[in-house]
Design a protein around this motif. Structure first.
Motif, PDB file in Angstrom:
ATOM      1  N   THR A 167       0.805  -1.158   0.047  1.00  0.00           N
ATOM      2  CA  THR A 167       0.041   0.032  -0.014  1.00  0.00           C
ATOM      3  C   THR A 167       0.856   1.332  -0.071  1.00  0.00           C
ATOM      4  OG1 THR A 167      -1.678  -1.135   0.928  1.00  0.00           O
ATOM      5  CG2 THR A 167      -1.719   1.370   1.159  1.00  0.00           C
ATOM      6  N   VAL A 168       1.802   1.095   0.742  1.00  0.00           N
ATOM      7  CA  VAL A 168       2.721   2.538   0.755  1.00  0.00           C
ATOM      8  C   VAL A 168       3.454   2.740  -0.439  1.00  0.00           C
ATOM      9  CG1 VAL A 168       4.759   3.375   2.114  1.00  0.00           C
ATOM     10  CG2 VAL A 168       3.054   2.254   3.412  1.00  0.00           C
ATOM     11  N   GLY A 169       4.015   1.463  -0.890  1.00  0.00           N
ATOM     12  CA  GLY A 169       4.748   1.653  -2.225  1.00  0.00           C
ATOM     13  C   GLY A 169       4.019   1.654  -3.518  1.00  0.00           C
ATOM     14  N   ASP A 170       2.629   1.234  -3.375  1.00  0.00           N
ATOM     15  CA  ASP A 170       1.708   1.258  -4.646  1.00  0.00           C
ATOM     16  C   ASP A 170       2.350   0.010  -5.346  1.00  0.00           C
ATOM     17  OD1 ASP A 170      -0.487   1.623  -5.914  1.00  0.00           O
ATOM     18  OD2 ASP A 170       0.337   3.201  -7.029  1.00  0.00           O
ATOM     19  N   LEU A 171       2.632  -0.871  -4.896  1.00  0.00           N
ATOM     20  CA  LEU A 171       3.025  -2.107  -5.649  1.00  0.00           C
ATOM     21  C   LEU A 171       2.199  -3.364  -5.515  1.00  0.00           C
ATOM     22  CD1 LEU A 171       6.983  -1.951  -4.262  1.00  0.00           C
ATOM     23  CD2 LEU A 171       5.899  -1.273  -6.652  1.00  0.00           C
ATOM     24  N   SER A 172       1.487  -3.698  -6.806  1.00  0.00           N
ATOM     25  CA  SER A 172       0.520  -4.750  -6.625  1.00  0.00           C
ATOM     26  C   SER A 172       1.339  -6.176  -6.646  1.00  0.00           C
ATOM     27  CB  SER A 172      -0.191  -4.792  -7.965  1.00  0.00           C
ATOM     28  OG  SER A 172       0.610  -4.841  -9.038  1.00  0.00           O
ATOM     29  N   VAL A 173       2.623  -6.286  -6.806  1.00  0.00           N
ATOM     30  CA  VAL A 173       2.883  -7.467  -6.560  1.00  0.00           C
ATOM     31  C   VAL A 173       3.245  -7.834  -5.159  1.00  0.00           C
ATOM     32  CG1 VAL A 173       5.540  -6.712  -6.705  1.00  0.00           C
ATOM     33  CG2 VAL A 173       4.902  -9.173  -7.496  1.00  0.00           C
ATOM     34  N   LEU A 174       3.242  -6.889  -4.229  1.00  0.00           N
ATOM     35  CA  LEU A 174       3.217  -7.169  -2.816  1.00  0.00           C
ATOM     36  C   LEU A 174       2.043  -7.654  -2.334  1.00  0.00           C
ATOM     37  CD1 LEU A 174       5.808  -4.293  -1.540  1.00  0.00           C
ATOM     38  CD2 LEU A 174       6.244  -6.929  -1.583  1.00  0.00           C
ATOM     39  N   HIS A 175       0.977  -6.924  -2.725  1.00  0.00           N
ATOM     40  CA  HIS A 175      -0.363  -7.357  -2.436  1.00  0.00           C
ATOM     41  C   HIS A 175      -0.559  -8.822  -2.848  1.00  0.00           C
ATOM     42  CE1 HIS A 175      -1.344  -3.480  -1.013  1.00  0.00           C
ATOM     43  NE2 HIS A 175      -1.195  -2.736  -2.244  1.00  0.00           N
ATOM     44  N   ALA A 176      -0.099  -9.138  -4.064  1.00  0.00           N
ATOM     45  CA  ALA A 176      -0.096 -10.535  -4.509  1.00  0.00           C
ATOM     46  C   ALA A 176       0.476 -11.479  -3.465  1.00  0.00           C
ATOM     47  CB  ALA A 176       0.166 -10.862  -5.674  1.00  0.00           C
ATOM     48  N   ALA A 177       1.881 -10.948  -3.219  1.00  0.00           N
ATOM     49  CA  ALA A 177       2.766 -11.949  -2.051  1.00  0.00           C
ATOM     50  C   ALA A 177       2.056 -11.928  -0.830  1.00  0.00           C
ATOM     51  CB  ALA A 177       4.066 -11.255  -2.161  1.00  0.00           C
ATOM     52  N   ALA A 178       1.537 -10.904  -0.321  1.00  0.00           N
ATOM     53  CA  ALA A 178       0.921 -10.770   0.778  1.00  0.00           C
ATOM     54  C   ALA A 178      -0.419 -11.845   0.811  1.00  0.00           C
ATOM     55  CB  ALA A 178       0.373  -9.387   1.059  1.00  0.00           C
ATOM     56  N   PHE A 179      -1.228 -11.687  -0.100  1.00  0.00           N
ATOM     57  CA  PHE A 179      -2.140 -12.792  -0.292  1.00  0.00           C
ATOM     58  C   PHE A 179      -1.720 -14.302  -0.298  1.00  0.00           C
ATOM     59  CE2 PHE A 179      -5.497 -15.159  -2.901  1.00  0.00           C
ATOM     60  CZ  PHE A 179      -6.339 -15.249  -1.761  1.00  0.00           C
ATOM     61  N   ALA A 180      -0.670 -14.579  -1.323  1.00  0.00           N
ATOM     62  CA  ALA A 180       0.084 -15.797  -1.183  1.00  0.00           C
ATOM     63  C   ALA A 180       0.547 -16.180   0.101  1.00  0.00           C
ATOM     64  CB  ALA A 180       1.090 -15.705  -2.226  1.00  0.00           C
TER      65      ALA A 180
END
Length: 148
Positions: free
Chosen positions: A73-86
């Motif tokens: 959220t802070v970095g606006d990086l969707s790959v981190l959101h996907a990694a968080a869900f994974a």
């Protein structure tokens, strides 16, 4: 390894799923992300079919998941959101080398893989995605067959 309550586990799963919701749009609108949902289904359903899912998630994996989601959220990086869900899904699986091998396969359903393979045709990208998901899920599938 401490395990969280079912409510906390569900809350983290729901939160990280909500933060990764942009994946759904990409899966159906981006030519390089088409059929990523099939790779996701293969990736996420294998531990369920292999009997590797448990009700309460590991607290350490859930905490890492929340940190990744906040960083995304802070970095606006969707790959981190996907990694968080994974990572949140991984928290609900049985510990062992199979989990780490399987977890690495989350890249098969992310938009980042489509971006990295933008020089390939859409069909090649789809085949690569599915191949990664199947290879990542193979140890749990084979473990289930050996136990049967």
């Amino acid at each position: 390894m401490k395990h969280a309550s079912r409510i906390l586990t569900f809350a983290v799963l729901a939160f990280t799923f909500w933060k990764a919701r942009a994946l759904g749009t990409a899966w159906f609108n981006s030519p390089y992300d088409q059929l990523s949902w099939a790779a996701f289904a293969c990736w996420v359903l294998t531990p369920l079919a292999g009997g590797a899912i448990r009700a309460g998630g590991e607290i350490s994996w859930l905490a890492i998941s929340l940190c990744m989601s906040i960083a995304g959220t802070v970095g606006d990086l969707s790959v981190l959101h996907a990694a968080a869900f994974a990572t949140a899904v991984g928290a609900c699986t049985r510990a062992g080398w199979e989990r780490l091998w399987w977890f690495a396969g989350f890249v098969s359903w992310t938009s980042a893989l489509g971006w990295m393979l933008n020089g390939c045709s859409s069909m090649q990208v789809i085949c690569i995605r599915l191949l990664i998901a199947i290879i990542a899920s193979w140890p749990w599938f084979m473990g289930r067959r050996a136990a049967a």
